[in-house]
Each structure stands twice: as C-alpha cells, then as structure tokens.
Design an enzyme around this catalytic site. Structure first.
Site, PDB file in Angstrom:
ATOM      1  N   HIS A   1     -15.663 -13.536   3.207  1.00  0.00           N
ATOM      2  CA  HIS A   1     -16.504 -12.398   3.605  1.00  0.00           C
ATOM      3  C   HIS A   1     -15.767 -11.529   4.631  1.00  0.00           C
ATOM      4  O   HIS A   1     -15.280 -12.018   5.651  1.00  0.00           O
ATOM      5  CB  HIS A   1     -17.794 -12.957   4.201  1.00  0.00           C
ATOM      6  CG  HIS A   1     -18.853 -11.953   4.496  1.00  0.00           C
ATOM      7  ND1 HIS A   1     -19.722 -11.452   3.540  1.00  0.00           N
ATOM      8  CD2 HIS A   1     -19.223 -11.363   5.660  1.00  0.00           C
ATOM      9  CE1 HIS A   1     -20.568 -10.610   4.108  1.00  0.00           C
ATOM     10  NE2 HIS A   1     -20.287 -10.520   5.397  1.00  0.00           N
TER      11      HIS A   1
ATOM     12  N   ASP B   1     -16.128  -8.193   7.050  1.00  0.00           N
ATOM     13  CA  ASP B   1     -17.101  -7.306   7.689  1.00  0.00           C
ATOM     14  C   ASP B   1     -16.432  -6.025   8.161  1.00  0.00           C
ATOM     15  O   ASP B   1     -15.621  -6.026   9.091  1.00  0.00           O
ATOM     16  CB  ASP B   1     -17.742  -8.014   8.892  1.00  0.00           C
ATOM     17  CG  ASP B   1     -18.717  -9.084   8.448  1.00  0.00           C
ATOM     18  OD1 ASP B   1     -19.656  -8.744   7.709  1.00  0.00           O
ATOM     19  OD2 ASP B   1     -18.531 -10.252   8.833  1.00  0.00           O
TER      20      ASP B   1
ATOM     21  N   ASP C   1     -26.889 -13.440   5.676  1.00  0.00           N
ATOM     22  CA  ASP C   1     -25.784 -13.191   6.603  1.00  0.00           C
ATOM     23  C   ASP C   1     -26.310 -13.076   8.029  1.00  0.00           C
ATOM     24  O   ASP C   1     -27.094 -12.180   8.345  1.00  0.00           O
ATOM     25  CB  ASP C   1     -25.095 -11.878   6.181  1.00  0.00           C
ATOM     26  CG  ASP C   1     -23.839 -11.567   6.988  1.00  0.00           C
ATOM     27  OD1 ASP C   1     -23.469 -12.364   7.868  1.00  0.00           O
ATOM     28  OD2 ASP C   1     -23.240 -10.504   6.714  1.00  0.00           O
TER      29      ASP C   1
ATOM     30  N   HIS D   1     -18.342  -6.479   3.016  1.00  0.00           N
ATOM     31  CA  HIS D   1     -19.643  -6.034   3.534  1.00  0.00           C
ATOM     32  C   HIS D   1     -19.423  -4.768   4.350  1.00  0.00           C
ATOM     33  O   HIS D   1     -18.891  -4.826   5.463  1.00  0.00           O
ATOM     34  CB  HIS D   1     -20.219  -7.186   4.387  1.00  0.00           C
ATOM     35  CG  HIS D   1     -21.522  -6.879   5.045  1.00  0.00           C
ATOM     36  ND1 HIS D   1     -22.050  -7.687   6.040  1.00  0.00           N
ATOM     37  CD2 HIS D   1     -22.417  -5.874   4.861  1.00  0.00           C
ATOM     38  CE1 HIS D   1     -23.211  -7.187   6.435  1.00  0.00           C
ATOM     39  NE2 HIS D   1     -23.450  -6.093   5.748  1.00  0.00           N
TER      40      HIS D   1
ATOM     41  N   MET E   1     -29.921  -9.455   5.584  1.00  0.00           N
ATOM     42  CA  MET E   1     -29.412  -9.678   6.946  1.00  0.00           C
ATOM     43  C   MET E   1     -30.419 -10.542   7.711  1.00  0.00           C
ATOM     44  O   MET E   1     -31.598 -10.209   7.804  1.00  0.00           O
ATOM     45  CB  MET E   1     -29.226  -8.353   7.688  1.00  0.00           C
ATOM     46  CG  MET E   1     -28.054  -7.495   7.234  1.00  0.00           C
ATOM     47  SD  MET E   1     -26.418  -8.264   7.270  1.00  0.00           S
ATOM     48  CE  MET E   1     -26.281  -8.829   8.968  1.00  0.00           C
TER      49      MET E   1
ATOM     50  N   SER F   1     -16.909 -15.841   7.164  1.00  0.00           N
ATOM     51  CA  SER F   1     -16.700 -14.456   7.596  1.00  0.00           C
ATOM     52  C   SER F   1     -15.518 -14.407   8.551  1.00  0.00           C
ATOM     53  O   SER F   1     -15.551 -15.016   9.624  1.00  0.00           O
ATOM     54  CB  SER F   1     -17.948 -13.919   8.294  1.00  0.00           C
ATOM     55  OG  SER F   1     -17.597 -12.765   9.036  1.00  0.00           O
TER      56      SER F   1
ATOM     57  N   MET G   1     -16.854  -2.405   9.839  1.00  0.00           N
ATOM     58  CA  MET G   1     -17.771  -1.667  10.732  1.00  0.00           C
ATOM     59  C   MET G   1     -17.091  -0.389  11.216  1.00  0.00           C
ATOM     60  O   MET G   1     -15.900  -0.397  11.527  1.00  0.00           O
ATOM     61  CB  MET G   1     -18.147  -2.531  11.938  1.00  0.00           C
ATOM     62  CG  MET G   1     -18.698  -3.906  11.563  1.00  0.00           C
ATOM     63  SD  MET G   1     -19.322  -4.782  12.995  1.00  0.00           S
ATOM     64  CE  MET G   1     -19.568  -6.430  12.302  1.00  0.00           C
TER      65      MET G   1
ATOM     66  N   MET H   1     -20.499  -2.074   6.641  1.00  0.00           N
ATOM     67  CA  MET H   1     -21.483  -1.600   7.621  1.00  0.00           C
ATOM     68  C   MET H   1     -20.997  -0.245   8.112  1.00  0.00           C
ATOM     69  O   MET H   1     -20.577  -0.067   9.266  1.00  0.00           O
ATOM     70  CB  MET H   1     -21.612  -2.622   8.761  1.00  0.00           C
ATOM     71  CG  MET H   1     -22.429  -3.846   8.332  1.00  0.00           C
ATOM     72  SD  MET H   1     -22.135  -5.269   9.395  1.00  0.00           S
ATOM     73  CE  MET H   1     -20.646  -5.918   8.639  1.00  0.00           C
TER      74      MET H   1
HETATM   75  C1  DX5 Z   1     -22.688  -9.381  11.361  1.00  0.00           C
HETATM   76  C2  DX5 Z   1     -21.827  -9.660  10.149  1.00  0.00           C
HETATM   77  C3  DX5 Z   1     -21.709 -11.094   9.826  1.00  0.00           C
HETATM   78  C4  DX5 Z   1     -21.109 -11.957  10.922  1.00  0.00           C
HETATM   79  C5  DX5 Z   1     -21.936 -13.199  10.917  1.00  0.00           C
HETATM   80  O1  DX5 Z   1     -23.041  -8.060  11.407  1.00  0.00           O
HETATM   81  O2  DX5 Z   1     -22.315  -9.011   9.008  1.00  0.00           O
HETATM   82  O3  DX5 Z   1     -21.042 -11.327   8.591  1.00  0.00           O
HETATM   83  O4  DX5 Z   1     -19.759 -12.291  10.739  1.00  0.00           O
HETATM   84  O5  DX5 Z   1     -21.599 -13.952  12.023  1.00  0.00           O
HETATM   85  P1  DX5 Z   1     -22.331 -15.309  12.395  1.00  0.00           P
HETATM   86  O6  DX5 Z   1     -22.190 -16.217  11.206  1.00  0.00           O
HETATM   87  O7  DX5 Z   1     -21.580 -15.767  13.597  1.00  0.00           O
HETATM   88  O8  DX5 Z   1     -23.772 -14.984  12.670  1.00  0.00           O
HETATM   89 ZN    ZN Z   2     -21.364  -9.626   7.051  1.00  0.00          ZN
END
Ligand code: DX5
Ligand code: ZN
Length: 230
Positions: A43, A45, A185, A79, A150, A18, A47, A81
């Site tokens: 990956h 992320d 994740d 991903h 998650m 990620s 947000m 969010m």
């Molecule tokens: C959190 C993200 C993850 C994040 C995971 O909301 O969706 O993808 O990058 O981070 P680690 O692997 O550090 O828990």
């Molecule tokens: Zn993620």
C-alpha cells in the site's frame, strides 16, 4: 515484466503493509521483508498537502518499487489522498500502480476518474472518509474493483481505529457487488483485524502496526494470523 493479476489477488483476505510507516532510507529492503513474509499487496499513500495536510510521495516512488514488487507476484495498491486525482491517475498507472484508489471527497467527477483508471489499465477503487456515507458509492458501484473504508481520518499513520467503522464495513458489503473487494485503512493491528474481516473487509492496510515494529515480518505474520489471511 508481467503484471500480477490484481482481481485474483484482491479476492482473498490480504494484509497490505503501508510503506508510509517504513524507513525510507531502506525502502526497498523493508518491502522485501514483508513480501518474504507473505505480503502480496503493498500500500502506497500519496498525499498532496491540500486534500490532507502532509505531502508524501508521487509516481517516482511507485516506479522505484514496481519491478521488485511485481517480480515477487505482488501488486502496488496506490491510495491517492490528492485533490482532482483524475488528472494524475494515468501517470501513476504508467509508473506501475496496479490498483488506484481515489477519494470520493476529492473530485466532483468520480465516474470519470474511475473510467480514467480503467483506461490506464489499473484496478479502480474509491475511498470514503469516516464522515462520508456509504451511499456516496451507490451510483458507481458497478465500476468498482474495490472500495476503501477509512477507519481513521486520512493523513497520518498511527491513529486509533474508529469503532463505528465496523458497522460501516457491513453496510458497504451489503451495498456493493460480491465481486468488489473491500479495503479498510487506519488503526488496523492484530486486535482490530479480526473484526474488520468479520464485518466484510478483505484487504486490511496496516502501517505502524507493521513497519513501526522492530520485526516487520513477525508483525505482518501476527496480523495475518489474526485476520485469517492467506
Ligand atoms: C492514513 C493512510 C494509511 C496509513 C495507515 O491516511 O491512508 O494507509 O498508512 O497507518 P496505520 O496503519 O498506522 O493506521
Ligand atoms: Zn492509505
């Protein structure tokens, strides 16, 4: 540029670094490091400051990475969010997203959102938060290329793996067709990865356990070995 075959890539056990935990001043180089170490799923992320408090990145980052990731035969696993993701999926697919995950909690129109992803030419996936039961996916099971469990509350890297996620992975595996990949994740590292695979996950996201380490390629390799990944 030809796109990788997402269905094929997501069938095997994969570690998906990620980039949330990467050094954004040298993002391309960080992605190259993990791809050289064997990563084939990157990956991303996204947000929006509403569905989760932080704001991270949008299609512009996906498009900046797409050519180098695709040239290496790897795919971009985006991903989302964000609230009402169905309004954004076409833009992410056009930017180069190969797999797009929306949250079940972020829209009342999950069936519509999944079809919008497929219409845009990407693989379709739904994520569920730790408090959301696996049954939230039962009516859309046949539409899913992947489901994301998650194992932390979404929004931040570096949190601890929630142990009951393992049982949830097992219930997801029993609920979904065999062709559906299962991604996990949050809090995945070399100590939690093996359990995730035993309980049914095959795509393991790891952020801080890779990019938070001084040598991301070595950290990737250690998790891949622990998971029995290709
Ligand atoms: C959190 C993200 C993850 C994040 C995971 O909301 O969706 O993808 O990058 O981070 P680690 O692997 O550090 O828990
Ligand atoms: Zn993620």
């Amino acid at each position: 540029m030809t796109r990788p075959n997402a269905t094929e890539l997501l069938r095997a056990v994969r570690i998906a670094p990620s980039i949330l935990s990467a050094d954004f001043a040298r993002l391309g180089a960080q992605v190259d490091e993990v791809v050289a170490a064997g990563a084939r799923v990157i990956h991303v992320d996204v947000m929006d400051g509403h569905f989760v408090p932080p704001i991270t990145m949008g299609p512009i980052v996906v498009s900046a990475l797409a050519d180098r990731v695709h040239a290496a035969g790897a795919l971009l696993d985006v991903h989302l969010m964000i609230e009402r993701p169905e309004r954004q999926v076409a833009e992410f697919a056009a930017a180069g997203a190969d797999s797009i995950t929306v949250h079940a909690e972020a829209t009342p129109h999950l069936d519509y959102a999944l079809n919008a992803i497929k219409d845009a030419g990407a693989s379709a996936s739904v994520a569920i938060n730790p408090s959301t039961p696996v049954e939230a996916l039962s009516e859309v099971a046949e539409l899913l290329d992947m489901a994301l469990c998650m194992s932390v509350n979404p929004g931040w890297g570096g949190q601890r793996f929630i142990p009951r996620s393992l049982d949830k992975l097992e219930r997801l595996r029993a609920l979904l067709p065999a062709s559906c990949a299962i991604e996990v994740d949050g809090g995945v590292d070399a100590t939690t990865a093996g359990g995730c695979v035993r309980y049914g996950a095959n795509v393991l996201v790891a952020g801080s356990a890779i990019f938070g380490k001084p040598d991301p390629a070595a950290a990737y390799a250690a998790i891949a070995t622990a998971a029995g990944a290709a």
